[in-house]
Each structure stands twice: as structure tokens, then as C-alpha cells.
Motif scaffolding. Sequence first.
Motif, short mmCIF file in Angstrom:
data_model
loop_
_atom_site.label_atom_id
_atom_site.label_comp_id
_atom_site.label_asym_id
_atom_site.label_seq_id
_atom_site.Cartn_x
_atom_site.Cartn_y
_atom_site.Cartn_z
N SER A 43 50.40 -22.92 -50.46
CA SER A 43 50.15 -21.53 -50.06
C SER A 43 50.75 -20.56 -51.07
O SER A 43 50.14 -19.53 -51.40
N LEU A 44 51.95 -20.88 -51.55
CA LEU A 44 52.59 -20.03 -52.55
C LEU A 44 51.77 -20.02 -53.84
O LEU A 44 51.57 -18.95 -54.44
N ALA A 45 51.27 -21.17 -54.25
CA ALA A 45 50.44 -21.23 -55.45
C ALA A 45 49.21 -20.35 -55.30
O ALA A 45 48.85 -19.60 -56.21
N THR A 46 48.55 -20.43 -54.17
CA THR A 46 47.36 -19.63 -53.92
C THR A 46 47.69 -18.14 -53.94
O THR A 46 46.97 -17.34 -54.56
N ARG A 47 48.79 -17.77 -53.31
CA ARG A 47 49.19 -16.36 -53.26
C ARG A 47 49.54 -15.85 -54.67
O ARG A 47 49.13 -14.77 -55.07
N LEU A 48 50.29 -16.63 -55.44
CA LEU A 48 50.67 -16.21 -56.78
C LEU A 48 49.47 -16.17 -57.73
O LEU A 48 49.42 -15.34 -58.63
N TYR A 49 48.51 -17.03 -57.50
CA TYR A 49 47.29 -17.00 -58.31
C TYR A 49 46.58 -15.65 -58.11
O TYR A 49 46.09 -15.06 -59.07
N GLN A 50 46.55 -15.19 -56.89
CA GLN A 50 45.94 -13.88 -56.60
C GLN A 50 46.68 -12.76 -57.31
O GLN A 50 46.09 -11.72 -57.61
N ASP A 51 47.95 -12.98 -57.60
CA ASP A 51 48.76 -11.99 -58.33
C ASP A 51 48.68 -12.18 -59.84
O ASP A 51 49.33 -11.45 -60.59
N GLY A 52 47.95 -13.19 -60.31
CA GLY A 52 47.78 -13.43 -61.74
C GLY A 52 48.92 -14.17 -62.41
O GLY A 52 49.05 -14.14 -63.63
N ARG A 53 49.73 -14.89 -61.66
CA ARG A 53 50.88 -15.61 -62.22
C ARG A 53 50.51 -17.07 -62.46
O ARG A 53 51.03 -17.98 -61.82
N THR A 54 49.63 -17.28 -63.42
CA THR A 54 49.01 -18.60 -63.60
C THR A 54 49.94 -19.68 -64.12
O THR A 54 49.74 -20.85 -63.83
#
Length: 153
Positions: free
Chosen positions: A101-112
Motif C-alpha cells: 500500500s505504501l508503494a502504491t501511495r508513493l508511486y502516486q506521489d512520483g517517488r519511484t
Amino acid sequence: MEEINFYRNEVIGLLDSESDEYNKEYAFRLQEAGNYQEALKLLLTSFGKKQPETHAYAMAAMSLAKVYALAGNEEEEKYYLLLAAITDTQLAVKENEALLSLATRLYQDGRTNRVYTYIKVALEDANFFNSRFKNSVIARVQPIIENTYLQKK
């Protein structure tokens, strides 16, 4: 959904109204009704009683993250996802919904960069348990994340 609510109400009726289990189930009922603020009050009270670096702490943090997400508070959602993911990692918990879930949320923030690492660990853990469900969830997001990561590199 009616059946879930029926059984949730049955369980709530059996639990001690002062227990964390009661608060958790009642918070689920509040959240289903869209009453996120009241659900958060109950969950925050329960969370405050948990000892850090325990599975109960990680589970309580994950519950809070989910309600904050529904309430549209992304910063608090990320904060509690991070607490849950860190605790799961410290405890070597392989069922890491928090990390995914954290990975998905951070992806939405552009933190690849971080997301790429987190999704790889989540996939390794899903493979460890041979979890078809987790693998299918990760299989949907991993190629997108990996492609974005490689394009940035």
C-alpha cells in the motif's frame, strides 16, 4: 454487504464495549457509514494503547491508514502506512499489505526509486508464501512501476 453488517453487529453485541476488539469492529461500522472522524477517534484510542514493535501496533497503524485514505487525508495515510511497514519489516512479517500500500501511495506521489525497492520486496514476500492473490495484485502494478523507474534511470 448486508450479511457482513449483520455478522459485524452480532460480533459487536458479544464483545466487551471497553475492549479494543469492540472499538475496532465499531470503527469498521462507522467507516462503512462514512463517519470517518468517529472511526478515527476510536482507532486512535486503540492505537495509543499498543506497544511499538508489535504485530498489534502494525495492524492498528494499518487500520488507521485505511480510514485516513477514505477520509482523503493522504499525509496521515502515508504516516501510518510507514509505521505499519517499518514494524512489519522489523518483525519479519512477510504478509506486508502495508509495504504494498505504501508503494502504491508513493508511486502516486512520483517517488519511484523507493517504490521500485518496496514493490520488489513485496513481490519476494508474496512469492515466499506462494500467495496467488498478492502476486496478482503486484503483477498489475509492478510493470507500471518498473517501467517508470527504468525510464527515470
